[in-house]
Design an enzyme around this catalytic site. Structure first.
Site, PDB file in Angstrom:
ATOM      1  CE1 TYR A 132      -4.086  -2.032   1.248  1.00  0.00           C
ATOM      2  CE2 TYR A 132      -2.297  -3.402   2.062  1.00  0.00           C
ATOM      3  CZ  TYR A 132      -3.621  -3.243   1.730  1.00  0.00           C
ATOM      4  OH  TYR A 132      -4.492  -4.288   1.890  1.00  0.00           O
ATOM      5  CG  HIS A 140      -8.642   0.107  -2.705  1.00  0.00           C
ATOM      6  ND1 HIS A 140      -9.322  -0.856  -2.001  1.00  0.00           N
ATOM      7  CD2 HIS A 140      -9.555   1.068  -3.033  1.00  0.00           C
ATOM      8  CE1 HIS A 140     -10.600  -0.518  -1.913  1.00  0.00           C
ATOM      9  NE2 HIS A 140     -10.766   0.645  -2.524  1.00  0.00           N
ATOM     10  CE  LYS A 179      -5.142  -6.062  -4.136  1.00  0.00           C
ATOM     11  NZ  LYS A 179      -5.911  -4.865  -4.075  1.00  0.00           N
TER      12      LYS A 179
END
Length: 222
Positions: A132, A140, A179
């Site tokens: 993070y 997020h 991601k």
């Protein structure tokens, strides 16, 4: 719900429980409210349960515990209540005996922490770590991290990304939760893992892998 220890009878199950408690895969520490607040702000570990008024249990991964002891010098770990704290060398050998390839994972963890990333377990997403940019309560995670080795004699830290199907599955899963896959290749440069002093000689190479989408990458016609 209590854990169900393995064994054929009550005695073997009791022995399994004793062995597990004697050789934990994480570190538990008792902290007070002020320390709890500091750990929360820096985002180390996970709170477990209250043990007394103004006292709490906190669970740290081996990487987190060693980082607090070795790099930040703000934590001491004992083998038992009546023993003196372990020094850096003793703690290093202890954690290496508890987790295979601990030296690779710790180098990757400390590499990311030194760059001001908040590093958490990535087990939920099938990777070693997730990172993070700020406190997880506010942002997020951006990357899922896998740790690999560049040493010829030890190229199987976690057995991942050895076949294309694994690469495709990992990038697809991470892409579905917004991601990017970050692979950290750790090279010992000929040094062993016999001492934490050798960590300074380890090198880390960063590579990102993303899933290619033909529709998004197709050139627009003029």
């Amino acid at each position: 719900m209590a854990p169900r220890w393995k064994g054929k009878d009550a005695k073997s199950k009791k022995d399994a429980e004793a062995e597990a408690l004697k050789e934990p895969i994480s570190v538990h520490i008792a902290v007070q409210a002020e320390q709890l607040d500091l750990l929360d702000k820096a985002y180390f570990g996970q709170p477990v349960r209250n043990v007394a008024k103004d006292m709490y249990w906190f669970q740290l991964t081996l990487e987190e515990a060693f980082y607090l002891c070795y790099s930040l010098k703000c934590l001491k770990i004992n083998r038992g209540a009546d023993t003196s704290p372990l020094n850096d060398e003793e703690l290093w050998h202890c954690f290496n005996s508890k987790k295979q390839a601990f030296s690779f994972y710790y180098k990757a963890y400390s590499h990311l922490r030194m760059k001001n990333w908040v590093v958490r377990s990535g087990a939920q997403y099938g990777v070693d770590f997730i990172v993070y940019r700020h406190h997880p309560a506010r942002v997020h995670s951006e990357y899922g991290v896998l740790v690999r080795s560049q040493d010829n004699d030890d190229d199987d830290v976690n057995g991942r990304l050895r076949v294309w199907s694994d690469v495709q599955c990992t990038t697809r899963l991470l892409g579905s939760v917004a991601k990017t896959l970050l692979v950290l290749y750790v090279n010992k440069n000929g040094h062993s893992d016999g001492s934490p002093l050798y960590l300074e000689n380890y090198a880390v190479e960063e590579r990102t892998i993303s899933r290619w989408s033909p529709e998004q990458c197709r050139e627009r016609s003029l």
